[in-house]
Design a protein around this motif. Structure first.
Motif, short mmCIF file in Angstrom:
data_model
loop_
_atom_site.label_atom_id
_atom_site.label_comp_id
_atom_site.label_asym_id
_atom_site.label_seq_id
_atom_site.Cartn_x
_atom_site.Cartn_y
_atom_site.Cartn_z
N TYR A 125 -1.10 5.59 -13.94
CA TYR A 125 -2.22 4.47 -12.73
C TYR A 125 -2.89 3.35 -13.50
O TYR A 125 -2.99 2.38 -13.76
CB TYR A 125 -3.02 4.86 -11.86
CG TYR A 125 -3.65 3.58 -11.16
CD1 TYR A 125 -4.42 3.82 -11.28
CD2 TYR A 125 -3.25 3.41 -10.51
CE1 TYR A 125 -5.36 3.00 -10.63
CE2 TYR A 125 -3.30 2.14 -9.45
CZ TYR A 125 -4.73 1.87 -9.85
OH TYR A 125 -5.27 0.70 -9.22
N ARG A 171 -2.98 -0.72 -15.01
CA ARG A 171 -3.59 -1.36 -14.55
C ARG A 171 -4.25 -1.88 -15.90
O ARG A 171 -4.46 -3.61 -15.92
CB ARG A 171 -4.61 -1.04 -13.97
CG ARG A 171 -4.89 -0.05 -12.88
CD ARG A 171 -4.64 -1.58 -11.73
NE ARG A 171 -6.25 -2.23 -11.58
CZ ARG A 171 -6.33 -3.90 -11.27
NH1 ARG A 171 -5.02 -4.58 -11.55
NH2 ARG A 171 -7.39 -3.77 -11.50
N ASP A 192 2.58 -3.88 -8.07
CA ASP A 192 1.53 -3.95 -6.95
C ASP A 192 2.05 -2.76 -6.42
O ASP A 192 1.43 -1.31 -6.19
CB ASP A 192 1.58 -4.83 -6.40
CG ASP A 192 0.37 -6.22 -6.14
OD1 ASP A 192 -0.07 -6.98 -5.81
OD2 ASP A 192 -0.39 -5.51 -7.49
N GLN A 193 3.09 -2.60 -5.21
CA GLN A 193 3.88 -1.42 -5.21
C GLN A 193 4.18 -0.25 -6.10
O GLN A 193 3.54 0.95 -5.26
CB GLN A 193 5.78 -1.51 -4.67
CG GLN A 193 4.94 -2.60 -3.13
CD GLN A 193 4.64 -1.68 -2.05
OE1 GLN A 193 3.85 -2.59 -1.87
NE2 GLN A 193 5.06 -0.53 -1.74
N ALA A 223 1.78 0.64 -8.16
CA ALA A 223 0.45 0.57 -8.47
C ALA A 223 0.21 1.69 -7.50
O ALA A 223 -0.57 3.02 -7.50
CB ALA A 223 -0.48 -0.30 -9.02
N LEU A 224 0.20 0.99 -6.39
CA LEU A 224 0.28 2.03 -4.71
C LEU A 224 0.80 3.11 -4.84
O LEU A 224 0.14 4.26 -3.95
CB LEU A 224 0.47 0.61 -3.65
CG LEU A 224 -0.30 1.13 -2.17
CD1 LEU A 224 -1.73 1.26 -2.51
CD2 LEU A 224 -0.04 0.48 -0.97
N LEU A 231 -0.74 5.79 -6.49
CA LEU A 231 -2.20 5.82 -6.06
C LEU A 231 -1.98 6.94 -4.97
O LEU A 231 -2.23 7.88 -4.36
CB LEU A 231 -3.56 4.91 -5.64
CG LEU A 231 -3.98 3.79 -6.86
CD1 LEU A 231 -4.61 2.88 -6.30
CD2 LEU A 231 -4.41 5.03 -7.26
N THR A 232 -1.10 6.90 -3.92
CA THR A 232 -0.68 6.90 -2.82
C THR A 232 -0.23 8.86 -3.17
O THR A 232 -0.18 9.42 -1.99
CB THR A 232 0.59 6.83 -2.31
OG1 THR A 232 -0.28 4.93 -2.10
CG2 THR A 232 0.28 7.52 -0.76
#
Lengths: 168, 610
Positions: free
Chosen positions: B341, B345, B360-361, B363-364, B367-368
């Motif tokens: 991640y 970033r 974005d997807q 990265a999310l 994190l998820t």
């Protein structure tokens, strides 16, 4: 040939100080302030190049923090004196907050719990609960800071100890 | 505005006291008299306030005497709270006030603001140098107001920042920006921001480390500083990049809080952010140092905490070649997900929002997936460097040396006002960064000639190592005039040169670089007047070896105007660090290819930093 090479030669050192392109949007708009307006989950430099951004960082930011009421863009109309209010904090720290919540710890997350008045004894529970419910707080990458706040409060209300902080 | 008589003698002496001069941002002029640095006429009550502190003091007292109603007193208190506080502390002035005014009027809006901050003290914050931008290459200075509540997180603290107006600056081209920045062409104002906004901007957006120096100002002094900030918050001070810049203005605020400090007066002709820290240290204001690493510093450190397989996993997750991660999130250690991640970033922050949206997807998803593992982070933060930037060698350098050039002995004197070269004492400076301004070398030869050997107007190096996760480019720029071997002579030629390429750092104190090098030589001694050249450059930069640091540099440039002029050059330089960091001994040896003739150099210099 000589002109071509000479201009190539000049380009290398001057590239380091290339003139910045005109900015497309004011730098202060993108995630820098505002409650839900323009605060992306994953923010960045607007693509104008770190060079120009650097000129901006050593330059002035938006100067709207001096007791001026920020009653626009869905923010609370009361003057933001001490940046209190989770709503504003979340809007200004979208990306770092998401990262901290995913890890269950971090300084930005600690800042949020302080803003929301979470007692020291409930800190760990706060962190863990948010981490466990990450998916509900951040269902997709287009969430706004208001949606994040609402989802957080919903999660907190389902917990007997944290519900007290989520009132109102 | 009331008419005022000539100020009384005791008034004149008070007007020239450090307290009043600090509040008015006055400085003494060499020929006598004072100049005010505020360029906004509304800052002054008196028409002559800009250059006459005594008249300004008299005008302020007159305004105070005339403020008959609570509303007018409140207005004055909200306009000049720090001035009033200072006035009420001077017995001679207090005696001159109307009998009904026993305590100074208070601005309720200001008091509410200060109470919400609940100040305990002040921290001086130094964002480290950012070489890619002319205005940031010496770092920056701002103040953070610390709260009395020990549990109040620093991220929520208020910061006071003096900067030039960005909007105007961004529209100007670089050269115009440089000129206007140097000559006060941009207005500067104070701004207030929460510390988390600064941390985000510096450590994430620009990958700059932050150094925090908590100062020993007490709560009362900090309140006076805040009162003064209230006074100047909308006042324009023209921004001069070299002297009346962010650091100078920051020191001015500290002077207003404790006038006996006289920090502004202690600064030399130019005010470097790092020198502002040194001055503050010399006055015993610094109680500790705290370092906040940038996101790239953290990424470098975190990546090293993964083994090679884990790094490969993290890279695949970052670029999406391994999709992440719903069903099998648990098979990736938390630290792999975190590094993936962070790397994603780091690479997507500079993109436009449209480009960044594509990742974005991912990265999310990272994190998820990470949130599914309850344990806290297993990664440790990088350790604070032993030496802070203000503890490094001082910015100016003077050298005295001797040597042989093409077989002839010479004595050499060198003066460089700013700032740090690749082989200067390393402590406190990042490996691979150098800034050189107006580096001037004079030589006198055994056969009697005295000559300018070199004047480098600007020389900048930014050598950054690549690793599996980060691939920054490395570059150098320099221009000036120096002597080149040309057909048995050594005429002065102008040069404009640049290098671009990459570097690797297999061990912490070593850097190897390889670059494409371009050079433009100019001068009447050249048959073609101007001669462009291109070729490769490679080198090795090291530190903590043989009592110091040094480098080997090799280049081979082929110049176009002279068909056979390919100049190979091999240079070696080693600097031995002496004493407490502000002296060194520099050894140079090199062979420089020339046009029609080559040259050899061997020299030894004693260097003093001040």
């Amino acid at each position: 040939m000589r002109t071509l090479v000479t201009s190539l030669v000049l380009a290398i050192p001057l590239a380091a100080f290339a003139a910045p392109p005109p900015p497309s949007a004011p730098r202060t708009g993108e995630g820098a302030s505002g409650c839900g307006w323009g605060s992306l989950l994953f923010d960045g430099n607007n693509g104008v190049g770190a060079h120009v951004a650097a000129m901006s960082t050593n330059a002035s930011f938006s100067n709207d923090m001096f007791g001026v009421s920020s009653g626009t863009n869905g923010c609370s109309a009361t003057p933001v004196i001490r940046y209190k209010g989770g709503r504003v904090y979340i809007a200004q720290n979208m990306t770092q907050l998401a990262q901290d919540i995913a890890r269950g710890e971090g300084e930005t997350l600690a800042g949020l719990s302080s803003t929301m008045g979470i007692a020291a004894a409930d800190q760990t529970r706060f962190n863990q609960t948010l981490q466990q419910h990450f998916r509900e707080i951040y269902p997709d990458a287009t969430v706004s800071s208001d949606q994040v706040m609402e989802a957080m409060l919903t999660v907190m209300r389902q917990d007997p100890r944290l519900a007290a902080y989520a009132a109102g | 505005m009331a008419a005022v008589a000539d100020p009384a003698p005791e008034l004149a002496s008070l007007a020239e006291s450090p307290g009043w001069l600090a509040l008015g941002h006055y400085h003494p002029l060499p020929g006598g008299g004072f100049a005010g640095e505020a360029d906004d006429p509304h800052f002054f009550l008196s028409a002559s306030g800009h250059h006459d502190p005594a008249l300004e003091l008299e005008a302020t007292l007159a305004a105070l005497r005339e403020a008959g109603t609570p509303e007018s007193r409140q207005r004055l208190a909200c306009r000049y709270p720090a001035r009033l506080d200072w006035i009420f502390r001077q017995p001679e002035l207090y005696r001159q006030l109307p009998p009904g005014m026993s305590s100074h009027p208070v601005c309720s809006e200001l008091e509410a603001w200060m109470n919400s901050i609940d100040p305990k003290g002040v921290t001086l914050v130094f964002p480290s140098a950012y070489l890619d931008s002319a205005s940031s290459m010496f770092g920056h200075s701002f103040l953070r107001i610390d709260s009395r509540d020990p549990k109040s997180p620093p991220l929520l603290a208020t910061t006071i920042n003096f900067t030039a107006d960005a909007e105007k600056a961004r529209q100007d081209g670089d050269l115009f920006y440089a000129w206007k920045g140097l000559t006060g062409g941009y207005p500067g104002t104070f701004s207030i921001l929460p510390y988390h906004a600064q941390v985000r901007a510096y450590t994430h957006m620009e990958s700059r480390d932050l150094w925090e120096y908590p100062l020993t100002l007490d709560s009362r002094e900090t309140r006076q500083l805040l009162r003064h900030v209230w006074e100047v918050r909308n006042v324009r001070f023209d921004y001069y990049f070299m002297d009346e810049n962010c650091s100078y203005r920051t020191l001015a605020l500290l002077d207003a809080a404790r006038p006996s400090l006289q920090l502004r007066a202690a600064m030399p002709f130019w005010v470097l952010p790092v020198d502002a820290v040194r001055t503050v240290r010399e006055k015993n204001l610094v109680s500790s140092v705290h370092w906040r690493p940038s996101s790239s510093t953290e990424l470098y450190a975190h990546a090293r905490q993964l083994n090679r397989d884990e790094q490969a996993q993290a890279l695949a997750l970052e670029d999406g070649s391994t999709p992440c991660c719903d069903e099998n999130a648990a098979r990736y250690p938390a630290k792999v997900l975190e590094v993936a991640y962070e790397a994603l970033r780091y690479h997507t922050i500079p993109l436009t929002p449209v480009e960044r949206k594509k990742t974005d997807q991912r990265a999310l998803a990272l994190l998820t997936a990470r949130s599914r593992q309850a344990a806290g982070s297993q990664l440790t933060s990088p350790t604070q460097p032993e030496v802070s930037p203000d503890q490094g060698h001082l910015a100016s350098r003077f050298s005295l040396g001797t040597g042989f050039q093409n077989g002839e002995t010479f004595g050499e004197i060198e003066y460089r006002p700013l700032y740090h070269t690749l082989t200067d004492p390393a402590a406190g400076y990042p490996l691979g960064s150098a800034i050189n301004f107006l580096d001037t070398t004079l030589r006198t030869y055994g056969h009697g000639d005295d000559q300018l050997e070199q004047l480098e107007v600007v020389g900048i190096s930014s050598l950054n190592p690549v690793d599996r996760f980060i691939q920054p480019s490395s570059w150098q720029v320099r221009f000036g005039t120096r002597r080149i071997n040309l057909n048995g002579q050594r005429p002065l030629l102008g040069y404009l040169e640049g290098d671009w390429g990459g570097a690797v750092s297999p061990a912490p104190d070593h850097l190897f670089y390889a670059m494409a090098s371009a050079s433009l030589l100019g001068g009447s001694a050249l048959s073609s007047s101007i001669d462009p050249g291109l070729g490769p450059r490679a080198g090795w930069l090291y530190r903590h070896l043989l009592g110091g640091q040094g480098m080997f540099d090799f280049s081979y440039l082929c110049y176009l105007a002279n068909p056979d002029a390919c100049l190979g050059s091999l240079r070696f330089e080693h600097t031995l660090n002496l004493g407490h960091g502000n002296q060194s001994l520099r050894l140079r040896a090199g062979r420089e290819g020339g046009i029609g003739s080559d040259g050899n150099l061997l020299s030894l210099s004693y260097q003093h930093y001040f």
